[in-house]
Design an enzyme around this catalytic site. Structure first.
Site, PDB file in Angstrom:
ATOM      1  N   LYS A  32     -24.442  12.150  11.985  1.00  0.00           N
ATOM      2  CA  LYS A  32     -23.022  11.948  12.928  1.00  0.00           C
ATOM      3  C   LYS A  32     -22.137  11.256  12.376  1.00  0.00           C
ATOM      4  O   LYS A  32     -20.603  11.359  12.300  1.00  0.00           O
ATOM      5  CB  LYS A  32     -23.811  12.337  14.842  1.00  0.00           C
ATOM      6  CG  LYS A  32     -24.087  14.086  15.383  1.00  0.00           C
ATOM      7  CD  LYS A  32     -23.693  14.208  16.542  1.00  0.00           C
ATOM      8  CE  LYS A  32     -24.134  14.928  16.703  1.00  0.00           C
ATOM      9  NZ  LYS A  32     -25.066  15.304  17.880  1.00  0.00           N
ATOM     10  N   LYS A  62     -28.508  24.604   7.937  1.00  0.00           N
ATOM     11  CA  LYS A  62     -29.066  25.582   9.736  1.00  0.00           C
ATOM     12  C   LYS A  62     -27.247  26.543   9.896  1.00  0.00           C
ATOM     13  O   LYS A  62     -26.213  25.954   9.421  1.00  0.00           O
ATOM     14  CB  LYS A  62     -29.394  24.974  10.573  1.00  0.00           C
ATOM     15  CG  LYS A  62     -29.124  24.039  10.721  1.00  0.00           C
ATOM     16  CD  LYS A  62     -29.194  23.446  12.123  1.00  0.00           C
ATOM     17  CE  LYS A  62     -28.716  21.711  12.622  1.00  0.00           C
ATOM     18  NZ  LYS A  62     -28.353  21.394  14.112  1.00  0.00           N
ATOM     19  N   LYS A 110     -22.646  25.290  15.093  1.00  0.00           N
ATOM     20  CA  LYS A 110     -20.574  25.193  15.072  1.00  0.00           C
ATOM     21  C   LYS A 110     -20.446  25.395  14.534  1.00  0.00           C
ATOM     22  O   LYS A 110     -18.920  25.521  14.592  1.00  0.00           O
ATOM     23  CB  LYS A 110     -20.866  25.284  16.742  1.00  0.00           C
ATOM     24  CG  LYS A 110     -22.087  25.620  17.724  1.00  0.00           C
ATOM     25  CD  LYS A 110     -21.752  24.679  18.957  1.00  0.00           C
ATOM     26  CE  LYS A 110     -22.554  25.148  19.789  1.00  0.00           C
ATOM     27  NZ  LYS A 110     -23.750  23.878  20.595  1.00  0.00           N
TER      28      LYS A 110
HETATM   29  P1  AMP Z   1     -26.276  22.877  19.897  1.00  0.00           P
HETATM   30  O1  AMP Z   1     -25.471  24.005  19.243  1.00  0.00           O
HETATM   31  O2  AMP Z   1     -27.190  21.213  18.777  1.00  0.00           O
HETATM   32  O3  AMP Z   1     -26.264  22.201  21.313  1.00  0.00           O
HETATM   33  O4  AMP Z   1     -28.163  22.800  20.013  1.00  0.00           O
HETATM   34  C1  AMP Z   1     -28.429  24.391  21.709  1.00  0.00           C
HETATM   35  C2  AMP Z   1     -29.478  24.721  21.245  1.00  0.00           C
HETATM   36  O5  AMP Z   1     -29.668  25.951  20.182  1.00  0.00           O
HETATM   37  C3  AMP Z   1     -30.370  23.814  20.480  1.00  0.00           C
HETATM   38  O6  AMP Z   1     -32.024  23.942  21.141  1.00  0.00           O
HETATM   39  C4  AMP Z   1     -30.615  23.915  19.125  1.00  0.00           C
HETATM   40  O7  AMP Z   1     -32.045  23.832  18.660  1.00  0.00           O
HETATM   41  C5  AMP Z   1     -30.574  25.250  19.667  1.00  0.00           C
HETATM   42  N1  AMP Z   1     -30.113  25.748  17.549  1.00  0.00           N
HETATM   43  C6  AMP Z   1     -28.486  25.168  17.397  1.00  0.00           C
HETATM   44  N2  AMP Z   1     -28.588  25.757  16.194  1.00  0.00           N
HETATM   45  C7  AMP Z   1     -29.843  26.312  15.531  1.00  0.00           C
HETATM   46  C8  AMP Z   1     -30.454  26.921  14.789  1.00  0.00           C
HETATM   47  N3  AMP Z   1     -29.756  27.439  12.940  1.00  0.00           N
HETATM   48  N4  AMP Z   1     -31.573  27.239  13.921  1.00  0.00           N
HETATM   49  C9  AMP Z   1     -32.368  27.349  15.174  1.00  0.00           C
HETATM   50  N5  AMP Z   1     -31.820  26.612  16.701  1.00  0.00           N
HETATM   51  C10 AMP Z   1     -30.644  26.448  16.947  1.00  0.00           C
END
Ligand code: AMP
Length: 326
Positions: free
Chosen positions: A107, A190, A193
């Site tokens: 970050k 990965k 968003k």
């Molecule tokens: P975030 O979008 O960072 O708030 O993540 C929300 C949830 O989505 C968390 O449990 C992350 O581990 C999961 N997550 C986000 N991106 C991925 C990805 N590319 N593959 C698997 N899980 C993901």
């Protein structure tokens, strides 16, 4: 207990890493799922779009099958006890440990102009969310493994320092299977968003956008089936496995082994699989998102359920620390 930040459109990684498991867990466990709006503030300086993002995350989760009557489904900022526990946990959070966290380093790289203390203490806030519900199982994707380890450290340190067994150890949970990482379509890390939008499949993408993104996915052109499979191709198989039937997967795997795999054919099958999967979620979410009265009721009901347990946890934590004087 788990959460998703309202920092952009939800994608396939969010679904397979997190939301799918929310839905699988909600019948058999006492569940707390939240929209992590306070976490979003660590990187979001322009908050004008926050309300729309929160509503979309709520709607998309419900469209994926999360039932607000079964699970407590709420906004993080509607549970103010979170901030109180965050403060207590800061006393067992070590600077050196936080500075070394790989997600913090990432970050800092992405937001060099806004390296705020909230970014550094992101894992403390996440631990507060989890420990506030005294949760044991945390359905998350593989990218969150290290944050869970930090949360376990804080639980143990708190219990050890102040006595008592206030907090159980939380573990990342995926029904005994390996944690999921949904790869991006450009062979680079990965799906996420905010990074390359053409390499991420969003739950709000229309059918043609889905097809276009998949047809453009990166593949290595020279294929030697005797060598280890290149990551870009392994990623395509991984994505195919999420939406295709076993016999279809086997057919393409067989073609690959013979050196006869036609990527165009495989991508077409993958694209149609993704369209079939995403379209109903997109349509359902669009109708829920506009139902202001319903979403308000979901948020109020969810926060009330989450606060019930949160208030009890804060009482236990204060007792353990010795913050009760009469
Ligand atoms: P975030 O979008 O960072 O708030 O993540 C929300 C949830 O989505 C968390 O449990 C992350 O581990 C999961 N997550 C986000 N991106 C991925 C990805 N590319 N593959 C698997 N899980 C993901």
């Amino acid at each position: 207990m788990s959460g998703i930040r309202p920092t952009g459109f939800l994608h396939l990684g969010n679904y397979f890493g997190a939301m799918r498991n929310y839905v699988r867990m909600q019948n058999d466990y006492t569940c707390y799922f939240m929209v992590a709006d306070l976490h979003a503030l660590t990187t979001l300086t322009d908050t004008k779009g926050l309300k729309a993002s929160v509503r979309r995350v709520l709607a998309e989760n419900i469209a994926c099958g999360l039932d607000p009557e079964k699970a407590a489904f709420y906004c993080q900022s509607h549970v103010p006890e979170t901030a109180e526990l965050y403060l207590y946990l800061n006393m067992v959070a070590l600077m050196g440990e936080l500075e070394k966290t790989p997600t913090f380093k990432d970050k800092v790289r992405l937001h060099p102009g806004n390296v705020n203390a909230g970014l550094l203490t992101y894992p403390v806030l996440m631990a507060a969310d989890i420990l506030l519900q005294r949760a044991k199982l945390v359905p998350v994707g593989k990218d969150q493994e290290q944050h869970l380890e930090i949360a376990r450290n804080y639980a143990n340190r708190f219990n050890h320092r102040y006595g008592g067994e206030v907090f159980p150890e939380p573990y990342a949970f995926n029904f005994g299977e390996a944690l999921v990482k949904v790869p991006s379509l450009d062979g680079n890390g990965k799906m996420s968003k905010s990074e390359n939008q053409m390499a991420t499949l969003y739950l709000a993408d229309d059918d043609d956008t889905i097809r276009k993104k998949i047809m453009k996915a990166k593949t290595d052109s020279v294929v030697d089936p005797t060598a280890p499979m290149p990551e870009t191709i392994a990623n395509l198989f991984l994505l195919l496995r999420l939406v295709a039937a076993e016999d279809v997967i086997q057919q393409f795997e067989g073609d690959y082994a013979k050196g006869a795999l036609r990527f165009g054919d495989m991508k077409k099958v993958l694209a149609e699989g993704m369209v079939t999967f995403i379209a109903p979620i997109r349509e359902k979410a669009a109708s829920i998102e506009n139902d202001e009265a319903y979403l308000r009721q979901v948020m109020e009901h969810g926060a009330a359920k989450a606060r019930e347990r949160a208030v009890e946890t804060i009482r236990l934590a204060k007792e353990a620390i010795g913050l009760i004087y009469y």
